[in-house]
Design an enzyme around this catalytic site. Structure first.
Site, PDB file in Angstrom:
ATOM      1  N   SER A 199       0.828  -1.209   0.000  1.00 28.20           N
ATOM      2  CA  SER A 199       0.000   0.000   0.000  1.00 28.20           C
ATOM      3  C   SER A 199       0.857   1.252   0.000  1.00 28.20           C
ATOM      4  CB  SER A 199      -0.902   0.003   1.242  1.00 28.20           C
ATOM      5  OG  SER A 199      -1.533   1.247   1.424  1.00 28.20           O
ATOM      6  N   TYR A 258      -2.403  -0.311  10.049  1.00 28.12           N
ATOM      7  CA  TYR A 258      -2.595  -0.851   8.699  1.00 28.12           C
ATOM      8  C   TYR A 258      -1.315  -0.695   7.885  1.00 28.12           C
ATOM      9  CZ  TYR A 258      -4.028  -1.130   3.831  1.00 28.12           C
ATOM     10  OH  TYR A 258      -4.097  -1.446   2.484  1.00 28.12           O
TER      11      TYR A 258
END
Length: 350
Positions: free
Chosen positions: A142, A167
């Site tokens: 990501s 995350y």
């Protein structure tokens, strides 16, 4: 080739599945269909690929009614025995791991979900890939791994030591674990840092989905950091195309890699990371304007401060993607948002 795609009831996994089966590859998909967001959309994606809800049960392989080269299994990545059994039975050539607990803000509320899926599930896949001699392990990382970095555009050669959410930390951990398996066992691994993916069949927790829904329903939208945000919005078909190209080419060791001056993007092991983004950051206000234009309706804006775990801007340097694969995403915001709104109106009949 025979490919395992994880997260095929998810946004990106669904699109990549359609892309790979259309190429003629044999695809087995897995997903646990959790309730992080509306499972109706997840079953809708499965249905669109010929997997009927009434046939789905845990651990059962379901043949697609639409594609002869696609089968689906409901499975938790944390279920180590089930994962190993699947690898033993199927003997995959390639893995593309797109399953993960997503969402920056949710990682603040429910951190253990990220450890279970993004860490435990990820290492189960790595270990199964090692044991059953998988030819290439590709996985979604990501843009959030860039964290506090301020130098723009973000380059895969930059240090990523300062994530600002669990995350993001879990995604950085994925890259570190992948490298260790590449180094120890010669497993080719490729990490794909995705930048703000949007498009038809998208996630309801993403800005485009929430904004469109609120505007249609005459409700205000929450605009964080008072609108002073930039995102490298990347259309889903561009992401699927990039993934398809990368999956087909296993990572190789960089013969020029130097431990005295180590490049984070490559290694003396068969390991690579790539950015997949449009390479053109868009102001959040311009993105909202594109939604308004597609809907023919103005938004009511609720201006709010920056949220914990968020970053003010993202911008992908895609030089390596262009050099190694001759590819760069190029769908415009107007075109991509227009396609999403058309899908949204049809799916929800509004």
């Amino acid at each position: 080739m025979k490919i395992l795609i994880t997260g095929t009831a998810g946004f990106i996994g669904y699109h990549l599945t359609k892309r790979m089966v259309s190429n003629g590859d044999e695809v087995v998909g897995i997903d646990n269909i959790n309730d992080y967001y509306d499972v109706g959309i997840k079953y809708g994606r499965l249905s669109d690929t010929g997997i009927m809800k009434e046939k789905v049960s845990y651990g059962k392989t379901v043949q697609s009614d639409k594609y002869s080269n696609y089968r689906f299994v409901k499975l938790n990545l944390e279920d180590r025995e089930a994962v190993f059994r699947l690898f033993k039975d199927e003997r995959f050539d390639v893995i593309c791991n797109l399953a993960a607990q997503a969402g920056v803000r949710y990682s603040i509320e429910n951190p253990f979900a990220y450890i279970d899926s993004n860490i435990v599930g990820f290492v189960n896949l790595l270990e199964a890939s090692r044991r059953f001699e998988i030819g290439h392990f590709a996985y979604a990382s990501s843009s959030s791994v860039y964290g506090l970095n301020k130098k723009m555009p973000f380059s895969v050669h930059d240090d990523i030591s300062h994530p600002v959410s669990l995350y993001a930390a879990s995604k950085k951990s994925n890259e570190l674990m992948a490298h260790s398996y590449s180094h120890l066992y010669g497993l080719p691994t490729t990490g794909l840092r995705l930048f703000t993916v949007y498009g038809p069949w998208g996630r309801p927790d993403m800005a485009l989905f929430k904004f469109a829904k609120a505007i249609i329903e005459n409700k205000p939208i929450d605009v964080y950091n008072y609108g002073n945000m930039q995102r490298d919005f990347t259309y889903i078909d561009d992401i699927a195309e990039g993934l398809a190209r990368i999956v087909n080419r296993p990572a190789a060791a960089d013969k020029k890699w130097n431990g005295i001056d180590p490049d984070p993007a490559s290694s003396s092991a068969p390991y690579r990371t790539y950015n997949i983004g449009n390479g053109a950051p868009i102001e959040l206000t311009a993105f909202i304007e594109a939604i308004e234009n597609a809907l023919g309706k103005k938004a009511k804006k609720n201006l709010m401060p920056m949220q914990p775990g968020d970053v003010a801007a993202t911008w992908a340097d895609t030089t390596e993607l262009e050099n190694d694969f001759g590819y760069k995403p190029n769908t415009s915001i107007a075109e991509g948002v227009g396609r999403f709104i058309s899908w949204y109106r049809k799916f929800y009949k509004v």
